[in-house]
Motif scaffolding. Structure first.
Motif, PDB file in Angstrom:
ATOM      1  N   ALA A 210       0.273  -1.046   0.255  1.00 39.35           N
ATOM      2  CA  ALA A 210      -0.304   0.331   0.124  1.00 39.35           C
ATOM      3  C   ALA A 210       0.837   1.149   0.515  1.00 39.35           C
ATOM      4  CB  ALA A 210      -1.158   0.251   1.161  1.00 39.35           C
ATOM      5  N   ASN A 211       1.882   1.718   0.015  1.00 40.27           N
ATOM      6  CA  ASN A 211       3.311   2.682   0.482  1.00 40.27           C
ATOM      7  C   ASN A 211       4.749   2.338  -0.065  1.00 40.27           C
ATOM      8  OD1 ASN A 211       1.587   4.061   2.967  1.00 40.27           O
ATOM      9  ND2 ASN A 211       1.697   2.439   3.540  1.00 40.27           N
ATOM     10  N   PRO A 212       4.463   2.269  -1.453  1.00 42.33           N
ATOM     11  CA  PRO A 212       5.484   1.939  -2.441  1.00 42.33           C
ATOM     12  C   PRO A 212       6.455   2.819  -2.705  1.00 42.33           C
ATOM     13  CG  PRO A 212       3.059   1.677  -3.735  1.00 42.33           C
ATOM     14  CD  PRO A 212       3.211   1.890  -2.490  1.00 42.33           C
ATOM     15  N   GLU A 213       5.541   4.320  -2.700  1.00 43.54           N
ATOM     16  CA  GLU A 213       6.347   5.763  -2.628  1.00 43.54           C
ATOM     17  C   GLU A 213       7.114   5.427  -1.787  1.00 43.54           C
ATOM     18  OE1 GLU A 213       2.791   6.366  -0.014  1.00 43.54           O
ATOM     19  OE2 GLU A 213       3.006   5.283  -1.767  1.00 43.54           O
ATOM     20  N   THR A 214       7.281   4.789   0.010  1.00 43.58           N
ATOM     21  CA  THR A 214       8.213   5.034   1.249  1.00 43.58           C
ATOM     22  C   THR A 214       9.276   3.855   0.525  1.00 43.58           C
ATOM     23  OG1 THR A 214       6.370   5.880   2.427  1.00 43.58           O
ATOM     24  CG2 THR A 214       8.530   4.640   3.391  1.00 43.58           C
ATOM     25  N   PHE A 215       8.944   2.593  -0.020  1.00 46.64           N
ATOM     26  CA  PHE A 215       9.571   1.318   0.527  1.00 46.64           C
ATOM     27  C   PHE A 215      10.108   1.331  -1.016  1.00 46.64           C
ATOM     28  CE2 PHE A 215       6.592   0.167   4.092  1.00 46.64           C
ATOM     29  CZ  PHE A 215       7.428   0.358   5.010  1.00 46.64           C
ATOM     30  N   LEU A 216       9.903   1.794  -1.895  1.00 40.33           N
ATOM     31  CA  LEU A 216      10.759   1.692  -3.439  1.00 40.33           C
ATOM     32  C   LEU A 216      11.525   3.262  -3.671  1.00 40.33           C
ATOM     33  CD1 LEU A 216       8.535  -0.476  -5.191  1.00 40.33           C
ATOM     34  CD2 LEU A 216      10.531  -0.933  -4.022  1.00 40.33           C
ATOM     35  N   SER A 217      11.399   4.159  -2.506  1.00 45.59           N
ATOM     36  CA  SER A 217      12.303   5.102  -2.560  1.00 45.59           C
ATOM     37  C   SER A 217      13.349   5.535  -1.416  1.00 45.59           C
ATOM     38  CB  SER A 217      11.370   6.236  -3.137  1.00 45.59           C
ATOM     39  OG  SER A 217      10.499   6.471  -2.588  1.00 45.59           O
ATOM     40  N   PRO A 218      13.875   4.784  -0.855  1.00 45.13           N
ATOM     41  CA  PRO A 218      13.870   4.873   0.934  1.00 45.13           C
ATOM     42  C   PRO A 218      15.272   6.088   0.956  1.00 45.13           C
ATOM     43  CG  PRO A 218      15.384   3.137  -0.207  1.00 45.13           C
ATOM     44  CD  PRO A 218      14.060   3.695  -0.933  1.00 45.13           C
ATOM     45  N   GLY A 219      14.842   6.359   1.862  1.00 50.29           N
ATOM     46  CA  GLY A 219      15.710   8.009   2.686  1.00 50.29           C
ATOM     47  C   GLY A 219      16.404   7.433   3.952  1.00 50.29           C
ATOM     48  N   ALA A 220      16.043   9.309   4.297  1.00 49.48           N
ATOM     49  CA  ALA A 220      16.992   8.350   6.103  1.00 49.48           C
ATOM     50  C   ALA A 220      15.458   8.222   7.184  1.00 49.48           C
ATOM     51  CB  ALA A 220      17.057  10.364   6.455  1.00 49.48           C
ATOM     52  N   ALA A 221      15.592   7.867   7.591  1.00 53.82           N
ATOM     53  CA  ALA A 221      14.122   7.243   8.974  1.00 53.82           C
ATOM     54  C   ALA A 221      14.566   7.259   9.982  1.00 53.82           C
ATOM     55  CB  ALA A 221      14.456   5.980   8.071  1.00 53.82           C
ATOM     56  N   PHE A 222      14.116   7.759  10.710  1.00 54.34           N
ATOM     57  CA  PHE A 222      13.181   7.299  12.479  1.00 54.34           C
ATOM     58  C   PHE A 222      13.266   5.935  12.699  1.00 54.34           C
ATOM     59  CE2 PHE A 222      12.815  12.231  11.856  1.00 54.34           C
ATOM     60  CZ  PHE A 222      14.197  12.094  12.769  1.00 54.34           C
ATOM     61  N   MET A 223      14.060   5.404  13.511  1.00 51.34           N
ATOM     62  CA  MET A 223      13.259   3.561  13.635  1.00 51.34           C
ATOM     63  C   MET A 223      13.250   4.056  15.403  1.00 51.34           C
ATOM     64  SD  MET A 223      13.035   1.001  11.664  1.00 51.34           S
ATOM     65  CE  MET A 223      13.184   0.656  10.403  1.00 51.34           C
ATOM     66  N   CYS A 224      11.795   4.440  15.723  1.00 53.31           N
ATOM     67  CA  CYS A 224      11.667   4.378  17.416  1.00 53.31           C
ATOM     68  C   CYS A 224      10.806   3.139  18.182  1.00 53.31           C
ATOM     69  CB  CYS A 224      10.572   5.435  17.005  1.00 53.31           C
ATOM     70  SG  CYS A 224      10.948   6.988  16.431  1.00 53.31           S
ATOM     71  N   GLY A 225      11.972   2.962  19.101  1.00 53.03           N
ATOM     72  CA  GLY A 225      11.312   1.969  19.652  1.00 53.03           C
ATOM     73  C   GLY A 225      11.206   2.236  21.338  1.00 53.03           C
ATOM     74  N   ALA A 226      10.196   2.394  22.134  1.00 49.89           N
ATOM     75  CA  ALA A 226       9.598   2.083  23.442  1.00 49.89           C
ATOM     76  C   ALA A 226      10.065   0.812  24.635  1.00 49.89           C
ATOM     77  CB  ALA A 226       7.829   2.628  23.196  1.00 49.89           C
ATOM     78  N   GLY A 227      10.695   0.956  25.279  1.00 50.38           N
ATOM     79  CA  GLY A 227      11.352  -0.050  25.907  1.00 50.38           C
ATOM     80  C   GLY A 227      11.121  -0.717  25.586  1.00 50.38           C
ATOM     81  N   ALA A 228      10.801  -2.109  25.888  1.00 48.51           N
ATOM     82  CA  ALA A 228      11.385  -3.704  25.477  1.00 48.51           C
ATOM     83  C   ALA A 228      11.941  -3.374  23.550  1.00 48.51           C
ATOM     84  CB  ALA A 228      10.522  -4.535  26.048  1.00 48.51           C
ATOM     85  N   ALA A 229      11.388  -2.559  23.020  1.00 47.18           N
ATOM     86  CA  ALA A 229      11.388  -2.576  21.624  1.00 47.18           C
ATOM     87  C   ALA A 229      12.692  -1.934  21.079  1.00 47.18           C
ATOM     88  CB  ALA A 229      10.333  -2.153  20.894  1.00 47.18           C
ATOM     89  N   TYR A 230      13.352  -1.337  21.731  1.00 51.17           N
ATOM     90  CA  TYR A 230      14.886  -0.354  21.516  1.00 51.17           C
ATOM     91  C   TYR A 230      15.209  -1.299  20.718  1.00 51.17           C
ATOM     92  CZ  TYR A 230      18.705   2.670  21.698  1.00 51.17           C
ATOM     93  OH  TYR A 230      19.663   3.426  21.286  1.00 51.17           O
TER      94      TYR A 230
END
Length: 380
Positions: A210-230
């Motif tokens: 549903a979101n090819p414009e994001t995943f097929l033109s990747p740029g810089a990304a934030f990956m935010c993981g709370a607590g146990a997900a860090y």
């Protein structure tokens, strides 16, 4: 021998089955390390690891600490060297485990040598007991990944997390930190992971469709993981950079909103990994980010609170310590599939110049990779 080599996606799909197999042989798998740990009479544990192995240890750390009721630290080899002179005072008697999936990580080998120079016991976990690390340690254990032949560690992340969890359960039972009922309850929770892992895989693919414009033109990304997900945010960041050759940063959500969020524009990409049982602060931060950019995505264990095409919400009531096992496949799918569809696995042609100066693997690494590929029945 087949010409169809396995890929990251192959190992993502295989991971739940291998998780089930290792769960069925839990005691056999971890017994050797449990014996070593018990003989030391230690409580605290110090993992020394790098790359995906470090991220795996970070992701499994909350589970191990809760079950063992003991402090579990995760050090990079650089930090280990820097603090080695102080460890006897700051963390006396900790049981040290050196981790390298390939068994060829030069920084882990150097850390082991530093430990041995002080007369410390050296125990290692690896995905390849026949690699160079074997000759450097007192004892080495394979953690159940089998023969993963792709350089981008994939199945090894989940199996290392699982090994640490199973080790913690068996060791805690042996030491009286939990009773048999408690051990069985945790094993039952872990037994639910494979089905949820497969479901998150499926929904991650739907999100990407549903979101090819994001995943097929990747740029810089934030990956935010709370607590146990860090720990999963760390792994997502690493994979985004390795596979897509684009910068990424791992942050706790509260750290993200204390400055880094000021970089946001409508073109920004951000991922939020939420282990909570119900929407809370991380969900609010995700929604705030969506107010600026349509390229913000949520992967959560709780159920959807509203129609949201940018969210993968599992709708499962699971403990915080189990959540990392379930959130992991989303970041793996995002990276692996995008890399395949973009054809961006190779590094820049000039990257060879870097590796001629500095390599993170021993000289035998390439030959070992070829041997493992042949053992798996695939042509080079």
């Amino acid at each position: 021998m087949s010409d169809a080599k396995p890929t990251m996606e192959t190992y993502i799909e295989m991971s739940p089955r291998v998780f089930e197999e290792n769960l069925a042989r839990a005691r056999e798998l971890v017994e050797g390390l449990v014996v070593r740990y018990s003989e030391r009479g230690a409580r605290g544990i110090r993992f020394v690891a790098s790359g995906s192995s470090y991220n795996s240890c970070m992701a499994a750390r909350p589970f191990a600490e809760r079950v063992l009721g003991a402090r579990v630290d995760v050090f990079t080899p650089s930090r280990y060297h820097d603090e080695l002179d102080r460890l006897d005072a700051t963390a006396p008697g900790a049981f040290e485990v050196f981790v390298s999936q390939s068994g060829c990580s030069t920084n882990i080998i150097e850390a082991v040598r530093a430990a041995r120079s002080r007369g410390y016991e050296t125990v290692a976990l690896t995905g390849n007991v026949n690699a160079d690390l074997r000759d450097e340690v007192d004892e080495i254990f394979e953690y159940g990944v089998g023969n993963e032949t792709v350089g981008f560690v994939t199945m090894g992340v989940l199996t290392l997390m699982e090994f640490i969890a199973l080790f913690a359960l068996v060791a805690a039972k042996a030491m009286g930190a939990i009773d048999e009922g408690g051990r069985c309850a945790w094993m039952d929770r872990l037994s639910r992971v494979p089905a949820m892992h497969r479901e998150v895989q499926r929904r991650a693919h739907i999100l990407m469709d549903a979101n090819p414009e994001t995943f097929l033109s990747p740029g810089a990304a934030f990956m935010c993981g709370a607590g146990a997900a860090y720990g999963i945010a760390l792994e997502g960041t690493l994979k985004w950079q390795e596979t897509l050759k684009a910068p990424a940063i791992a942050l706790e959500p509260e750290e993200y909103i204390h400055g880094p969020n000021m970089q946001l524009t409508p073109r920004s990409t951000a991922f939020f990994l939420d282990p909570a049982r119900e929407p809370g602060r991380t969900f609010d931060i995700y929604r705030a980010t969506r107010a600026v950019t349509d390229h913000a995505y949520l992967v959560a264990c709780y159920g959807p609170v509203e129609a949201d095409g940018n969210a993968v919400c599992l709708g499962a009531d699971i403990e915080l310590e189990i959540a990392p096992f379930v959130l992991l496949p989303a970041v793996q799918v995002f990276a692996a599939r995008s890399m395949r569809e973009l054809g961006c696995e190779p590094c820049h042609p000039l990257f060879d110049r870097f590796e001629k100066v500095v390599s993170c693997k021993t000289e035998d690494y390439e030959e070992i990779c070829k041997e493992r590929l042949a053992q798996a029945g695939f042509a080079e």
